[in-house]
Design a protein around this motif. Structure first.
Motif, PDB file in Angstrom:
ATOM      1  N   THR A  10     -19.553  93.681 -24.133  1.00  0.00           N
ATOM      2  CA  THR A  10     -20.159  93.448 -22.904  1.00  0.00           C
ATOM      3  C   THR A  10     -20.096  94.802 -21.960  1.00  0.00           C
ATOM      4  OG1 THR A  10     -17.934  92.581 -22.284  1.00  0.00           O
ATOM      5  CG2 THR A  10     -19.228  90.917 -22.986  1.00  0.00           C
ATOM      6  N   LEU A  32     -28.031  89.162 -22.479  1.00  0.00           N
ATOM      7  CA  LEU A  32     -28.121  87.938 -23.002  1.00  0.00           C
ATOM      8  C   LEU A  32     -28.048  86.437 -21.877  1.00  0.00           C
ATOM      9  CD1 LEU A  32     -27.861  86.674 -26.137  1.00  0.00           C
ATOM     10  CD2 LEU A  32     -25.151  86.731 -25.531  1.00  0.00           C
ATOM     11  N   TYR A  33     -29.032  85.717 -22.376  1.00  0.00           N
ATOM     12  CA  TYR A  33     -29.383  84.750 -21.399  1.00  0.00           C
ATOM     13  C   TYR A  33     -29.532  83.490 -22.153  1.00  0.00           C
ATOM     14  CZ  TYR A  33     -34.110  85.724 -21.530  1.00  0.00           C
ATOM     15  OH  TYR A  33     -35.523  86.251 -21.615  1.00  0.00           O
ATOM     16  N   GLY A  34     -29.581  82.337 -21.295  1.00  0.00           N
ATOM     17  CA  GLY A  34     -30.222  81.021 -22.065  1.00  0.00           C
ATOM     18  C   GLY A  34     -29.057  79.876 -21.915  1.00  0.00           C
ATOM     19  N   HIS A  35     -29.198  78.696 -22.189  1.00  0.00           N
ATOM     20  CA  HIS A  35     -28.511  77.462 -22.086  1.00  0.00           C
ATOM     21  C   HIS A  35     -28.034  77.352 -20.668  1.00  0.00           C
ATOM     22  CE1 HIS A  35     -28.211  77.840 -26.649  1.00  0.00           C
ATOM     23  NE2 HIS A  35     -29.508  77.227 -26.286  1.00  0.00           N
ATOM     24  N   THR A  37     -26.316  79.251 -18.977  1.00  0.00           N
ATOM     25  CA  THR A  37     -25.211  80.208 -18.553  1.00  0.00           C
ATOM     26  C   THR A  37     -25.714  81.399 -17.819  1.00  0.00           C
ATOM     27  OG1 THR A  37     -25.701  81.359 -20.717  1.00  0.00           O
ATOM     28  CG2 THR A  37     -24.099  79.380 -20.669  1.00  0.00           C
ATOM     29  N   THR A  68     -19.138  84.643 -32.226  1.00  0.00           N
ATOM     30  CA  THR A  68     -20.276  85.094 -32.487  1.00  0.00           C
ATOM     31  C   THR A  68     -21.521  84.061 -31.689  1.00  0.00           C
ATOM     32  OG1 THR A  68     -19.532  85.608 -34.768  1.00  0.00           O
ATOM     33  CG2 THR A  68     -21.859  85.038 -34.699  1.00  0.00           C
ATOM     34  N   GLU A  69     -22.325  84.650 -31.127  1.00  0.00           N
ATOM     35  CA  GLU A  69     -23.368  84.125 -30.519  1.00  0.00           C
ATOM     36  C   GLU A  69     -24.553  84.333 -31.332  1.00  0.00           C
ATOM     37  OE1 GLU A  69     -23.156  82.024 -28.052  1.00  0.00           O
ATOM     38  OE2 GLU A  69     -21.536  82.523 -26.691  1.00  0.00           O
ATOM     39  N   LEU A  70     -25.595  83.204 -31.289  1.00  0.00           N
ATOM     40  CA  LEU A  70     -26.940  83.590 -31.870  1.00  0.00           C
ATOM     41  C   LEU A  70     -27.977  83.739 -30.965  1.00  0.00           C
ATOM     42  CD1 LEU A  70     -26.916  80.853 -34.839  1.00  0.00           C
ATOM     43  CD2 LEU A  70     -26.291  83.251 -34.914  1.00  0.00           C
ATOM     44  N   ALA A  71     -28.915  84.957 -31.135  1.00  0.00           N
ATOM     45  CA  ALA A  71     -29.863  85.249 -30.120  1.00  0.00           C
ATOM     46  C   ALA A  71     -30.808  85.744 -30.746  1.00  0.00           C
ATOM     47  CB  ALA A  71     -29.510  86.394 -29.214  1.00  0.00           C
ATOM     48  N   LEU A  92     -30.106  83.475 -25.981  1.00  0.00           N
ATOM     49  CA  LEU A  92     -29.479  82.680 -26.710  1.00  0.00           C
ATOM     50  C   LEU A  92     -29.782  81.271 -27.402  1.00  0.00           C
ATOM     51  CD1 LEU A  92     -26.133  82.307 -24.553  1.00  0.00           C
ATOM     52  CD2 LEU A  92     -26.356  83.145 -26.573  1.00  0.00           C
ATOM     53  N   LYS A  94     -29.088  78.043 -30.561  1.00  0.00           N
ATOM     54  CA  LYS A  94     -28.289  77.513 -31.287  1.00  0.00           C
ATOM     55  C   LYS A  94     -29.054  76.721 -32.597  1.00  0.00           C
ATOM     56  CE  LYS A  94     -25.071  75.242 -28.172  1.00  0.00           C
ATOM     57  NZ  LYS A  94     -25.237  76.027 -26.907  1.00  0.00           N
TER      58      LYS A  94
END
Length: 198
Positions: A10, A32-35, A37, A68-71, A92, A94
């Motif tokens: 970050t 990183l964006y989405g959901h 957040t 771990t984040e998927l993107a 982002l 899932k």
């Protein structure tokens, strides 16, 4: 499709100066964006990211502070002259989630004889697919197509679990008739001169 793991940090510094410092370290600034957040500003390893982006809609497994984040990449900015990565926007996702993406359209086969041209009306086909099962591309046969023929979105066979995210009657490819060569102005003048001499 395979996941590409990237060690991600970050970042708290923003602006052009901070971005330049990141790039000097062979890293790429991103968001990183989405959901629903808040966007997270990150730094990614430049060479590994460049290799990963060779695969369209690549699934990235980002290791951020031990989590771990998927993107998937949504927007990639490159230097217009040197081609290096300047910034990347990541969405982002899932497992099991459906996302809208554009997948490249590849062609195979030969058009009917006659020097006709194949026009890609859509270079990429908008589809909805599971985030972890996005096809790398679709392949369309143009074998024997004549001038005036077209391939519509609904004519393309999609992998299981993938559906169109565009009007099914949208033209993806069309065959244009070969244009007869018109004499150039110089050629016409030369012909006129020859006629006058005769």
């Amino acid at each position: 499709m395979s996941e590409v793991k990237l060690a991600t940090e970050t970042r708290t510094e923003f602006g052009k100066g901070a971005a330049r410092r990141v790039r000097r370290e062979n890293k790429v600034p991103g968001v990183l964006y989405g959901h629903g957040t808040d966007p997270v500003h990150v730094t990614l390893p430049g060479h590994e990211l460049l290799l990963a982006l060779r695969t369209p809609n690549v699934l990235l497994a980002l290791d951020i502070e031990g989590k771990t984040e998927l993107a998937i990449p949504k927007a990639v900015q490159r230097d217009p002259l040197k081609g290096f990565l300047e910034h990347v926007d990541l969405l982002l996702v899932k497992r099991g989630e459906k996302v809208n993406v554009d997948i490249p359209v590849h062609t195979e086969g030969e058009l009917a004889a006659g020097g006709n041209l194949l026009e890609h009306v859509l270079n990429a086909l908008p589809v909805e697919a599971e985030a972890t099962h996005i096809p790398e591309a679709v392949t369309v046969s143009v074998e024997g197509l004549e001038a005036g023929a077209s391939v519509l979105a609904k004519d393309i066979t999609l992998p299981k679990g993938v559906s169109l995210a565009v009007d099914e009657d949208a033209v993806v490819l069309q065959v244009l008739a070969a244009q007869a060569e018109e004499p150039t102005a110089e050629g016409a003048e030369a012909e006129g001169a020859e006629t006058a001499e005769a």
